[in-house]
Design an enzyme around this catalytic site. Structure first.
Site, PDB file in Angstrom:
ATOM      1  N   ARG A  40       0.823  -1.208   0.000  1.00  0.00           N
ATOM      2  CA  ARG A  40       0.000   0.000   0.000  1.00  0.00           C
ATOM      3  C   ARG A  40       0.856   1.256   0.000  1.00  0.00           C
ATOM      4  O   ARG A  40       0.481   2.290  -0.555  1.00  0.00           O
ATOM      5  CB  ARG A  40      -0.916   0.008   1.234  1.00  0.00           C
ATOM      6  CG  ARG A  40      -1.786   1.263   1.320  1.00  0.00           C
ATOM      7  CD  ARG A  40      -2.782   1.173   2.461  1.00  0.00           C
ATOM      8  NE  ARG A  40      -2.122   1.095   3.748  1.00  0.00           N
ATOM      9  CZ  ARG A  40      -1.671   2.167   4.435  1.00  0.00           C
ATOM     10  NH1 ARG A  40      -1.782   3.373   3.924  1.00  0.00           N
ATOM     11  NH2 ARG A  40      -1.108   2.020   5.612  1.00  0.00           N
ATOM     12  N   TYR A  92     -19.672  12.186 -16.483  1.00  0.00           N
ATOM     13  CA  TYR A  92     -19.737  10.883 -15.823  1.00  0.00           C
ATOM     14  C   TYR A  92     -20.426  11.032 -14.473  1.00  0.00           C
ATOM     15  O   TYR A  92     -20.079  11.918 -13.679  1.00  0.00           O
ATOM     16  CB  TYR A  92     -18.324  10.329 -15.670  1.00  0.00           C
ATOM     17  CG  TYR A  92     -18.228   9.112 -14.784  1.00  0.00           C
ATOM     18  CD1 TYR A  92     -19.039   7.996 -15.002  1.00  0.00           C
ATOM     19  CD2 TYR A  92     -17.326   9.075 -13.733  1.00  0.00           C
ATOM     20  CE1 TYR A  92     -18.952   6.880 -14.186  1.00  0.00           C
ATOM     21  CE2 TYR A  92     -17.227   7.964 -12.915  1.00  0.00           C
ATOM     22  CZ  TYR A  92     -18.042   6.871 -13.142  1.00  0.00           C
ATOM     23  OH  TYR A  92     -17.959   5.770 -12.320  1.00  0.00           O
ATOM     24  N   ASP A 163     -10.514  14.338 -17.779  1.00  0.00           N
ATOM     25  CA  ASP A 163     -10.871  12.934 -17.933  1.00  0.00           C
ATOM     26  C   ASP A 163     -10.801  12.618 -19.422  1.00  0.00           C
ATOM     27  O   ASP A 163     -11.656  13.047 -20.202  1.00  0.00           O
ATOM     28  CB  ASP A 163     -12.277  12.689 -17.387  1.00  0.00           C
ATOM     29  CG  ASP A 163     -12.701  11.226 -17.460  1.00  0.00           C
ATOM     30  OD1 ASP A 163     -12.118  10.469 -18.259  1.00  0.00           O
ATOM     31  OD2 ASP A 163     -13.634  10.838 -16.729  1.00  0.00           O
ATOM     32  N   LYS A 188     -11.605   0.840 -18.700  1.00  0.00           N
ATOM     33  CA  LYS A 188     -12.233   0.980 -20.008  1.00  0.00           C
ATOM     34  C   LYS A 188     -11.243   0.645 -21.135  1.00  0.00           C
ATOM     35  O   LYS A 188     -10.796  -0.484 -21.241  1.00  0.00           O
ATOM     36  CB  LYS A 188     -12.790   2.396 -20.153  1.00  0.00           C
ATOM     37  CG  LYS A 188     -13.606   2.886 -18.951  1.00  0.00           C
ATOM     38  CD  LYS A 188     -14.807   2.031 -18.635  1.00  0.00           C
ATOM     39  CE  LYS A 188     -15.777   2.692 -17.662  1.00  0.00           C
ATOM     40  NZ  LYS A 188     -15.227   3.066 -16.365  1.00  0.00           N
TER      41      LYS A 188
END
Length: 377
Positions: A40, A92, A163, A188
């Site tokens: 992490r 979005y 974006d 995507k």
């Protein structure tokens, strides 16, 4: 670009594997110098290989995240409390929800504008801290004038986030146009196979890269090694997938525009589209998403989606398979102005004639614009 997607992010040492394998570990033994590595906090070779490839594609430093929303949140939630964000009215739904929540909690003021209206955006910039735009708006496929907006934001001292998921680095390098941060939902087109959940930010300023990397660590938004491996494997075919998908998209857009049950096609690759000139100036391709409106009511459009056979009726986009959905079925999209019969079609790499045959039969029960009778094929 075609060579970068194949070559970037590979090991070059003699005897090294051709591709960085997925390192499926979260915990590592302490080093003799007293340092401790934990996934992490410290990343891994699997994560870094993906970041190197996307960074090369965009011309900056890439920071991978566990999802596209985690990437957007790193930018928005990293702003000082009380900041002002200029964001899109229609975009979005996750982005709209995130900005609305920041405002509800009193952490930010959101100035919502039509991001394709250059004058309106520029008028909203004074005193703002962040301008967030979509290169192609989701789901209406509007095209903002990116160079004009970036120049105005720079003059006003406003950070710019873009974006670019719909455009991909194949069609648009927003950093070259003046953006500060580029975001991709790697779920995507970058991944391309609908089998992973990831996001990525790309920046050029070292201090911004450090800040966003710290946000990832604090939020626990590190992507998994297997996801990074799959996403990088998807990147290898990005150029050829987009070449085929964009060719399919423009052909389908032309055919849909002539269909008697289609009232409007939204696709910047069409010369008649309001965003065509802008997209032609700032992009090297028009993307592989089409939005089109059909005759009848919302229920008719919904049933057309349910009738597809080769195309998949589902949420999401950007995979090798074509996916269709009525976006106004979601209240947040309907409230943002999405027409009730608008269908968003993510065009895949199937044969274009097979896709057209499927669309034709799916639209066959809709009333015709020409005579009011059902369209038969």
């Amino acid at each position: 670009m075609e060579s970068i997607v194949v070559a970037a992010g590979r090991p070059h040492e003699p005897g090294a594997p051709l591709s960085v394998p997925p390192l499926l570990n979260a915990t590592f033994r302490s080093a003799h110098d007293g340092t401790n590595a934990y996934l992490r906090n410290e990343s891994s070779d699997s994560v870094r290989a993906f970041e190197q490839a996307v960074g090369a594609l965009e011309g900056g430093t890439a920071i991978a995240f566990a999802s596209g929303m985690a990437a957007i949140a790193a930018v928005v939630e990293g702003l000082p409390s009380g900041s002002t964000v200029v964001g899109p009215v229609a975009a979005y739904s996750g982005t709209i929800s995130l900005l609305a929540e920041q405002q509800r909690l009193g952490r930010a003021t959101v100035r919502s504008v039509d991001i394709t209206d250059t004058d309106a955006v520029i008028a909203a910039l004074p005193g703002a801290d962040l301008l967030w735009v979509e290169a192609l708006t989701n789901p209406l496929l509007g095209v903002p004038d990116l160079p004009a907006l970036f120049d105005a934001a720079r003059t006003a001292g406003v950070l710019v986030g873009v974006d670019a998921t719909f455009a991909t680095p194949v069609a648009l390098r927003a950093l070259d146009l003046g953006a500060d941060v580029v975001m991709h939902s790697a779920t995507k087109f970058l991944g391309g196979h609908s089998d992973l959940l990831m996001g990525v930010l790309v920046v050029r300023a070292p201090d911004l890269a450090d800040s966003l990397t710290a946000r990832r660590r604090l939020a626990g938004a590190m992507p998994g090694a297997l996801e990074c491996f799959l996403a990088l494997r998807g990147v290898r075919t990005l150029a050829v997938r987009m070449e085929r998908a964009q060719a399919n998209a423009i052909e389908l857009a032309v055919r849909l525009a002539a269909h008697p049950a289609v009232t409007r096609v939204r696709y910047p690759g069409l010369p008649s589209d309001p965003g065509h000139e802008r997209a032609s100036r700032q992009q090297s391709g028009f993307g592989a998403v089409i939005s089109f409106e059909v005759t009848g009511a919302a229920g008719d459009a919904e049933r057309a989606c349910q009738r597809v056979e080769l195309i998949t009726h589902a949420t999401s986009l950007g995979g090798v398979e074509s996916i269709i959905e009525r976006r106004a079925r979601y209240d947040i999209d309907a409230a943002a102005g999405c027409p009730p019969t608008l269908l968003r079609l993510s065009v895949g790499i199937e044969h274009v004639d097979d896709l057209w045959a499927d669309l034709t039969q799916a639209l066959a029960e809709l009333p015709s614009l020409t005579d009011g009778d059902p369209v038969r094929s």
